[in-house]
Design an enzyme around this catalytic site. Structure first.
Site, PDB file in Angstrom:
ATOM      1  N   VAL A  56       1.027  -1.338   0.203  1.00 48.04           N
ATOM      2  CA  VAL A  56       0.266  -0.170   0.073  1.00 48.04           C
ATOM      3  C   VAL A  56       0.429   1.560   0.270  1.00 48.04           C
ATOM      4  O   VAL A  56       0.531   1.997  -0.764  1.00 48.04           O
ATOM      5  CB  VAL A  56      -1.249  -0.152   1.550  1.00 48.04           C
ATOM      6  CG1 VAL A  56      -0.799   1.464   1.592  1.00 48.04           C
ATOM      7  CG2 VAL A  56      -1.806  -1.237   0.346  1.00 48.04           C
ATOM      8  N   CYS A  57       2.148   1.141   0.487  1.00 54.14           N
ATOM      9  CA  CYS A  57       3.311   2.343   0.985  1.00 54.14           C
ATOM     10  C   CYS A  57       3.088   3.095  -0.205  1.00 54.14           C
ATOM     11  O   CYS A  57       2.889   4.097  -0.505  1.00 54.14           O
ATOM     12  CB  CYS A  57       3.869   2.219   2.036  1.00 54.14           C
ATOM     13  SG  CYS A  57       3.384   1.915   3.752  1.00 54.14           S
ATOM     14  N   PRO A  58       4.067   2.531  -1.266  1.00 54.66           N
ATOM     15  CA  PRO A  58       3.784   2.938  -2.806  1.00 54.66           C
ATOM     16  C   PRO A  58       2.833   3.355  -3.647  1.00 54.66           C
ATOM     17  O   PRO A  58       3.223   4.673  -4.343  1.00 54.66           O
ATOM     18  CB  PRO A  58       4.785   1.744  -3.386  1.00 54.66           C
ATOM     19  CG  PRO A  58       4.188   0.226  -3.055  1.00 54.66           C
ATOM     20  CD  PRO A  58       4.371   1.066  -1.246  1.00 54.66           C
TER      21      PRO A  58
END
Length: 189
Positions: A48-50
């Site tokens: 999810v972070c990118p």
């Protein structure tokens, strides 16, 4: 305990400036004198972070035009940030500063450290030029953030700062009417 209205705690950290490709040192003083967004995320080389960080990059030029600097923070090192920037299609587009917080000091001071995992939660903070937190949002790990909402929050925060005695109602857009809290409005909205 809420951080709203509180000055950020002093810190010093190594960071990767994705815009210049250089390692730099960042302190709390870098966040004073201008508006800042600090975006905490769990870890580099994840899922999810990118998507969140690249979404934030899409708003970066607009935020810069509003006088805002963006900082992302995880408990990874600045070296890991550079490696991720060099190897991820999504992260290679980033132009803002990626702060490394392996000591977890910054993450803990913003109260977004998952103590069991040793990772940052998904916290977003808007900091005014005095270093005071004006807005905060914390999401569960599985819920990605929408960076487009930050533009309107920044505009509202800037308006309120520049227009004492006025407040911005829900869904306020730049140029729309604001409110002046008074006895005349009690029960009439």
């Amino acid at each position: 305990m809420s951080l709203i209205g509180k000055t950020i705690e002093p810190f010093k950290a190594n960071a990767y400036n994705a815009g210049t490709g250089e390692f730099i040192e960042v302190t709390d003083e870098n966040m004073k004198g201008k508006w800042s967004i600090v975006c905490f995320y769990p870890a580099d080389f994840t899922f999810v972070c990118p998507t969140e960080l690249s979404d934030l990059q899409k708003e970066y030029a607009t935020l810069k035009d509003l006088g805002v600097e963006v900082y992302s923070v995880s408990t990874d090192t600045h070296f890991t940030h550079k490696a991720w920037h060099d190897h991820s299609d999504a992260i290679s587009t980033l132009e803002y500063v990626m702060i490394g917080d392996p000591s977890q000091k910054i993450t803990r001071s913003f109260d977004v450290l998952d103590e069991e995992e040793g990772l940052a939660q998904r916290g977003t903070f808007i900091i005014d030029p005095d270093g005071v937190v004006q807005a905060a949002e914390i999401n569960a790990d599985g819920i990605g953030r929408d960076a487009s909402t930050l533009v309107n929050k920044i505009k509202a925060a800037q308006y309120v700062r520049n227009n004492p005695g006025e407040v911005c109602p829900a869904k306020w857009q730049e140029g729309e009417e604001t409110l002046k809290p008074s006895l005349d409005l009690v029960g009439k909205i």
